[in-house]
Design an enzyme around this catalytic site. Structure first.
Site, mmCIF file in Angstrom:
data_model
loop_
_atom_site.group_PDB
_atom_site.id
_atom_site.type_symbol
_atom_site.label_atom_id
_atom_site.label_comp_id
_atom_site.label_asym_id
_atom_site.label_seq_id
_atom_site.Cartn_x
_atom_site.Cartn_y
_atom_site.Cartn_z
ATOM 1 N N HIS A 1 0.788 -1.239 0.000
ATOM 2 C CA HIS A 1 0.000 0.000 0.000
ATOM 3 C C HIS A 1 0.821 1.292 0.000
ATOM 4 O O HIS A 1 1.337 1.719 1.031
ATOM 5 C CB HIS A 1 -0.954 0.030 1.202
ATOM 6 C CG HIS A 1 -2.101 -0.902 1.079
ATOM 7 N ND1 HIS A 1 -3.233 -0.799 1.848
ATOM 8 C CD2 HIS A 1 -2.311 -1.969 0.268
ATOM 9 C CE1 HIS A 1 -4.076 -1.759 1.529
ATOM 10 N NE2 HIS A 1 -3.531 -2.478 0.569
ATOM 11 N N GLU B 1 -13.968 1.849 -3.153
ATOM 12 C CA GLU B 1 -14.743 3.091 -3.194
ATOM 13 C C GLU B 1 -14.441 3.961 -4.400
ATOM 14 O O GLU B 1 -13.339 3.940 -4.959
ATOM 15 C CB GLU B 1 -14.455 3.929 -1.940
ATOM 16 C CG GLU B 1 -14.919 3.309 -0.649
ATOM 17 C CD GLU B 1 -14.655 4.216 0.549
ATOM 18 O OE1 GLU B 1 -15.006 3.809 1.674
ATOM 19 O OE2 GLU B 1 -14.125 5.343 0.360
#
Length: 432
Positions: free
Chosen positions: A205, A303
């Protein structure tokens, strides 16, 4: 330019699409954006019924309800205009990003740490010299996003992100460089910004999309490094993890950034918005100018957000989906006052990546639609937007069986896509 070579394995092919899909069986196994094996990340093995959601599987976030109608699983749409997909190149090594130069050629980053120039006919250059020597390559780490300066035609400046080795740790860095006149190498390379936290989950990440705004300031997305000991820092105004940053091209905070009401004395001046998990795509709406962003959730909860300056998008205080061990995320809270809801989300995950708005004229039904690469889902998402809400979803390129890493609107009026693979593909989507 003299250093192009044609790879013997270069494939140029044309695939005519008539809205027929070749899909994997339900429950096919895939590797998600974090390298974890996740069951059933591809859509069902059937053509959707128009008006019914593409996604028919059971959500991972059991019992979770969307905050409003149309926040997830909107009705399926199918492109009516015939189009074709041209495979322009197949020899790119895990391409991560592409950026068009004024003459129509592309700068393409390869995650292992190389940069190439590619023509629209598929000629791939040798690797350019002058990149950082301390690029960390493993997991999510490597050479990542790239953009050109708004005045590139005159100054030849470009900006890129990479994960740098910091002793036993790693961290995201933003660098600038000038493309030399001979186009064999980069000049004056320097790091202009470093994310101020090198801890976290190994090589997981980093976020890392770049985008220039209309004031020629550089927007930078950063991630939360995945694990609990760092992800709560997305809510810390003193941390640059899990944020959208806005900086000048020398790395200093840009003027006009928002003032955060809470703990403003400790807020980094480069903050634009906070509370993101792993932002993978940034794009401005071509008509209204809103900043749209997409990001990875955990198991479910991917999202799409409209990013407003000074707002908090909630991770990990609110989230859809579940943890990777299938447990609830931070108490299983999906809504909370003061925290901004996603405009759209997916559950199960598709692992959204780079995004762009369609501004061409050859496919009128795509006008101002948002296109997003999907890694785990192995497709290209098309979202129809009306009044800042998603009202239709389509899943393209399923027949490619590729992890779609980035999609860019080209100066030729077509969509260009790169896939994340050892022999990554450069694809062009155009009207038939």
């Amino acid at each position: 330019m003299k250093h192009f070579k044609i790879n013997a394995y270069l494939l140029v092919a044309s695939l005519v699409v008539t809205n027929g899909l070749v899909l994997l069986p339900v429950g096919a196994q895939n590797i998600n954006g974090n390298g974890m094996d996740v069951a059933g990340t591809r859509p069902p093995a059937e053509t959707p019924v128009v008006g019914q959601p593409w996604e028919q599987r059971t959500p991972y976030g059991k019992g979770q309800k969307p905050a409003f109608t149309g926040q997830t699983r909107v009705g399926a749409v199918v492109t009516k205009t015939p189009y074709k997909v041209d495979v322009i190149a197949t020899t790119l090594k895990h391409p991560w990003s592409l950026a068009f130069m004024p003459d129509g050629r592309m700068l393409v980053t390869e995650k292992p740490g190389t940069l190439r120039i590619v023509t629209q006919s598929g000629l791939v250059s040798d690797t350019l010299k002058g990149l950082p020597e301390n690029i960390a390559y493993s997991g999510d780490a490597g050479l990542l996003d790239i953009v050109i300066d708004p005045s590139f035609k005159n100054n030849k400046m470009l900006y890129f992100t990479f994960v740098e080795k910091r002793g036993k740790a790693t961290g995201l860095a933003v660098a600038s460089a000038k493309l030399a006149d001979d186009e064999f190498h980069l000049e004056k390379m320097k790091v202009i910004y470093r994310v101020n936290d090198s801890t976290g989950g190994g090589y997981a990440h980093y976020g890392s999309r770049l985008l220039f705004d209309k004031e020629r300031k550089l927007l930078v997305s950063t991630s939360e490094r995945m694990f609990e000991k760092t992800r709560l820092k997305t809510q810390w105004l003193s941390s640059s993890l899990g944020k959208i940053l806005r900086i000048n091209t020398d790395g200093t905070p840009a003027a006009g950034n928002p003032t955060f009401a809470a703990d403003s004395t400790h807020a980094l001046p480069e903050l634009w918005a906070v509370g993101f998990r792993n932002p993978q795509g940034l794009a401005f709406h071509p008509v209204f100018g809103d900043l749209w962003e997409d990001e990875h959730g955990t198991q479910g909860g991917d999202e799409v957000n409209i990013v407003r300056p000074g707002q908090n998008y909630g991770w990990p205080v609110i989230a859809y989906g579940v943890e990777y061990d299938w447990k609830p995320i931070e108490g299983d809270i999906t809504q909370k006052a003061g925290l901004t809801q996603p405009t759209y989300y997916w559950d199960p995950t598709i692992a959204p990546s780079g995004c762009t708005f369609y501004t061409g004229t050859a496919m009128p039904e795509w006008k101002n639609n948002l296109f997003i690469g999907a890694l785990a889902g192995q497709h290209l998402v098309r979202l129809i937007i009306k009044d800042n809400k998603v009202v239709g979803e389509e899943r393209l390129l399923l027949d490619q069986h590729q992890r779609m890493r980035d999609v860019v609107m080209g100066p030729d009026g077509n969509l260009w896509v790169v896939s994340d693979a050892e022999n990554g593909r450069l694809l062009r989507i155009s009207a038939k």
